[in-house]
Design a protein around this motif. Structure first.
Motif, PDB file in Angstrom:
ATOM      1  N   ILE A 207      32.476  46.005  46.360  1.00  0.00           N
ATOM      2  CA  ILE A 207      32.975  47.314  45.911  1.00  0.00           C
ATOM      3  C   ILE A 207      31.846  47.985  45.146  1.00  0.00           C
ATOM      4  CG2 ILE A 207      34.653  48.574  44.541  1.00  0.00           C
ATOM      5  CD1 ILE A 207      36.591  46.255  44.870  1.00  0.00           C
ATOM      6  N   GLU A 208      31.383  49.097  45.658  1.00  0.00           N
ATOM      7  CA  GLU A 208      30.320  49.862  45.006  1.00  0.00           C
ATOM      8  C   GLU A 208      30.909  51.184  44.511  1.00  0.00           C
ATOM      9  OE1 GLU A 208      25.733  51.388  45.893  1.00  0.00           O
ATOM     10  OE2 GLU A 208      26.832  50.184  47.370  1.00  0.00           O
ATOM     11  N   VAL A 209      31.054  51.309  43.193  1.00  0.00           N
ATOM     12  CA  VAL A 209      31.666  52.506  42.628  1.00  0.00           C
ATOM     13  C   VAL A 209      30.630  53.609  42.472  1.00  0.00           C
ATOM     14  CG1 VAL A 209      33.415  51.123  41.450  1.00  0.00           C
ATOM     15  CG2 VAL A 209      31.338  51.771  40.221  1.00  0.00           C
ATOM     16  N   GLU A 210      31.127  54.840  42.310  1.00  0.00           N
ATOM     17  CA  GLU A 210      30.245  55.989  42.119  1.00  0.00           C
ATOM     18  C   GLU A 210      29.703  56.010  40.685  1.00  0.00           C
ATOM     19  OE1 GLU A 210      29.256  58.186  44.526  1.00  0.00           O
ATOM     20  OE2 GLU A 210      30.242  56.837  45.935  1.00  0.00           O
TER      21      GLU A 210
ATOM     22  N   GLY B  85      22.875  48.088  37.714  1.00  0.00           N
ATOM     23  CA  GLY B  85      22.386  46.831  37.192  1.00  0.00           C
ATOM     24  C   GLY B  85      21.102  46.404  37.872  1.00  0.00           C
ATOM     25  N   ALA B  86      20.814  45.099  37.824  1.00  0.00           N
ATOM     26  CA  ALA B  86      19.567  44.564  38.368  1.00  0.00           C
ATOM     27  C   ALA B  86      19.439  44.799  39.866  1.00  0.00           C
ATOM     28  CB  ALA B  86      19.465  43.071  38.059  1.00  0.00           C
ATOM     29  N   SER B  87      20.587  44.884  40.555  1.00  0.00           N
ATOM     30  CA  SER B  87      20.562  45.117  42.005  1.00  0.00           C
ATOM     31  C   SER B  87      20.171  46.543  42.361  1.00  0.00           C
ATOM     32  CB  SER B  87      21.940  44.812  42.596  1.00  0.00           C
ATOM     33  OG  SER B  87      22.884  45.791  42.174  1.00  0.00           O
ATOM     34  N   GLY B  88      20.148  47.425  41.355  1.00  0.00           N
ATOM     35  CA  GLY B  88      19.901  48.836  41.615  1.00  0.00           C
ATOM     36  C   GLY B  88      21.144  49.600  42.008  1.00  0.00           C
ATOM     37  N   THR B  89      22.306  48.921  41.983  1.00  0.00           N
ATOM     38  CA  THR B  89      23.577  49.551  42.329  1.00  0.00           C
ATOM     39  C   THR B  89      24.579  49.335  41.197  1.00  0.00           C
ATOM     40  OG1 THR B  89      24.675  47.638  43.343  1.00  0.00           O
ATOM     41  CG2 THR B  89      23.110  48.871  44.715  1.00  0.00           C
ATOM     42  N   THR B  90      25.723  49.976  41.324  1.00  0.00           N
ATOM     43  CA  THR B  90      26.782  49.789  40.323  1.00  0.00           C
ATOM     44  C   THR B  90      27.568  48.508  40.541  1.00  0.00           C
ATOM     45  OG1 THR B  90      28.299  51.094  41.694  1.00  0.00           O
ATOM     46  CG2 THR B  90      27.067  52.272  39.957  1.00  0.00           C
ATOM     47  N   MET B  91      27.269  47.742  41.593  1.00  0.00           N
ATOM     48  CA  MET B  91      28.017  46.508  41.828  1.00  0.00           C
ATOM     49  C   MET B  91      27.825  45.509  40.683  1.00  0.00           C
ATOM     50  SD  MET B  91      28.010  45.816  45.938  1.00  0.00           S
ATOM     51  CE  MET B  91      26.243  45.935  46.186  1.00  0.00           C
ATOM     52  N   ASP B  92      26.710  45.606  39.979  1.00  0.00           N
ATOM     53  CA  ASP B  92      26.502  44.788  38.790  1.00  0.00           C
ATOM     54  C   ASP B  92      26.104  45.677  37.608  1.00  0.00           C
ATOM     55  OD1 ASP B  92      24.026  45.517  39.729  1.00  0.00           O
ATOM     56  OD2 ASP B  92      23.127  43.527  39.586  1.00  0.00           O
ATOM     57  N   GLY B  93      26.653  46.890  37.585  1.00  0.00           N
ATOM     58  CA  GLY B  93      26.281  47.887  36.593  1.00  0.00           C
ATOM     59  C   GLY B  93      27.106  47.820  35.316  1.00  0.00           C
TER      60      GLY B  93
ATOM     61  N   ILE C  65      30.808  46.735  34.639  1.00  0.00           N
ATOM     62  CA  ILE C  65      31.743  47.275  35.614  1.00  0.00           C
ATOM     63  C   ILE C  65      32.418  46.114  36.331  1.00  0.00           C
ATOM     64  CG2 ILE C  65      31.929  48.590  37.774  1.00  0.00           C
ATOM     65  CD1 ILE C  65      29.527  50.266  36.742  1.00  0.00           C
ATOM     66  N   THR C  66      33.736  46.136  36.373  1.00  0.00           N
ATOM     67  CA  THR C  66      34.515  45.063  37.017  1.00  0.00           C
ATOM     68  C   THR C  66      35.467  45.706  38.025  1.00  0.00           C
ATOM     69  OG1 THR C  66      36.059  45.140  35.151  1.00  0.00           O
ATOM     70  CG2 THR C  66      34.357  43.455  35.097  1.00  0.00           C
ATOM     71  N   PRO C  67      34.943  46.174  39.148  1.00  0.00           N
ATOM     72  CA  PRO C  67      35.757  46.989  40.055  1.00  0.00           C
ATOM     73  C   PRO C  67      36.789  46.183  40.827  1.00  0.00           C
ATOM     74  CG  PRO C  67      33.638  46.550  41.060  1.00  0.00           C
ATOM     75  CD  PRO C  67      33.580  45.971  39.665  1.00  0.00           C
TER      76      PRO C  67
END
Length: 325
Positions: A89-92, A129-137, A149-151
């Motif tokens: 899940i990649e949030v905006e 986050g470290a991945s460059g995405t919000t998946m670990d942001g 973020i815990t989507p």
């Protein structure tokens, strides 16, 4: 990769007569772009949750909480179990929460008049986050408080057997607006199938949420959800089940809350008895004595006809000790 685009994700009911937007095979990965629960209305703190200003709020029930679907899964038949594998899940870049008069349990508060006399919208910034995405942001509640973020997916399910239920307060053993934080990446959701192809819907992603979603909204956001399906032929669970890497969970939505807790626990006992070798007496005693048996109160909102959502959870380490049938 097959996908449902955001502009297509504007359904407001779980309707078995809908024409499928997508057809997939079991095991095939695909993605769904979702709207937030407000269909993009909340962009800044100036966008208040005043019903007269919100598109679709002249309808009863309001056109809120849009979902995408249905997705037709090849080979699914009534009586099967659909397994939903949530991969990513990649949030905006932002999420929001909106409170105000007659919204939530304190929407008519006299103790804190600002909650019942004014509308408040908070916009939360997301940083990658470290991945460059919000998946670990990170979600920034304000300039001092933040958290990972815990989507998760707030609303998902298959088309119910006979009814057509709206996406705002429709709920049942088939799914619906349940706001279960364990509908998250890495977990599997088990749903009973009532129609050929399953007819799966999804929407209403949250960037994070506390237990009960007390105000009636969480960190509502737009997202891209990547998932796939598996199937168990010829049998279906009595209600929604979740498997995580660490535990198993059974779900029930009902009012009053104690009935939701009771039925979720009975569903857990049934799972232990039928799949993990427990006899009824052991299952009954286990849920009352195991120190790691948990009841999760996912949703307890005073909104429309929403029921309260409870989950009964047991760690897998106990199951590995039981004799499998």
């Amino acid at each position: 990769m097959k996908k449902i685009l955001r502009e297509q994700a504007r359904k407001f009911a779980f309707d078995h007569s809908d024409k499928p937007l997508l057809r997939v095979k079991t095991g095939e990965r695909f993605e769904i772009e979702t709207w937030d629960a407000g269909s993009g209305f909340f962009k800044s703190p100036a966008d208040k949750a005043i019903p007269a200003n919100r598109p679709g709020f002249d309808r009863n029930p309001p056109l809120a909480n849009p979902i995408a679907g249905p997705v037709y899964i090849e080979g699914l038949e009534p009586g099967d179990t659909l397994i939903v594998n949530i991969h990513e899940i990649e949030v905006e870049n932002t999420s929001w929460i909106a409170v105000g008069p007659k919204r939530g349990p304190l929407g008519e508060s006299s103790r804190w008049p600002e909650l019942s006399s004014e509308y408040h919208t908070k916009i939360f910034k997301h940083t990658p986050g470290a991945s460059g995405t919000t998946m670990d942001g990170t979600l920034h509640f304000n300039d001092k408080i933040s958290w990972p973020i815990t989507p998760f997916v707030g609303t998902l399910g298959v088309a119910p057997d006979r009814d057509v239920l709206n996406s705002l307060d429709g709920q049942g053993d088939w799914g619906g607006n349940l706001d279960i934080r364990d509908f998250k990446p890495g977990n599997k959701v088990f749903l009973p199938v009532y129609h050929e192809g399953g007819l799966f819907y999804l929407g209403d992603v949250h960037a994070s949420q506390g237990d009960t979603e007390y105000t009636g909204t969480a960190a509502e956001t737009q997202a891209t959800v990547r998932l796939s399906f598996d199937v168990i032929k010829g049998s279906r669970p009595p209600g929604i089940r979740i498997e995580t890497p660490e535990s198993i969970i059974t779900i029930h939505a009902y009012r009053p809350l104690e009935e939701a807790v009771h039925q979720a626990t009975v569903y857990m006992m049934e799972w232990l008895i039928n799949s993990y070798g427990f006899d009824p007496t052991d299952a009954y005693c286990f849920v009352s004595t195991c120190p790691d048996f948990r009841i999760n109160i996912y949703q307890m909102c005073k909104i429309g006809k929403l029921s309260y959502v409870a989950g009964a959870e047991i760690p897998r380490r106990y199951l590995s000790q039981a004799k499998l049938k």
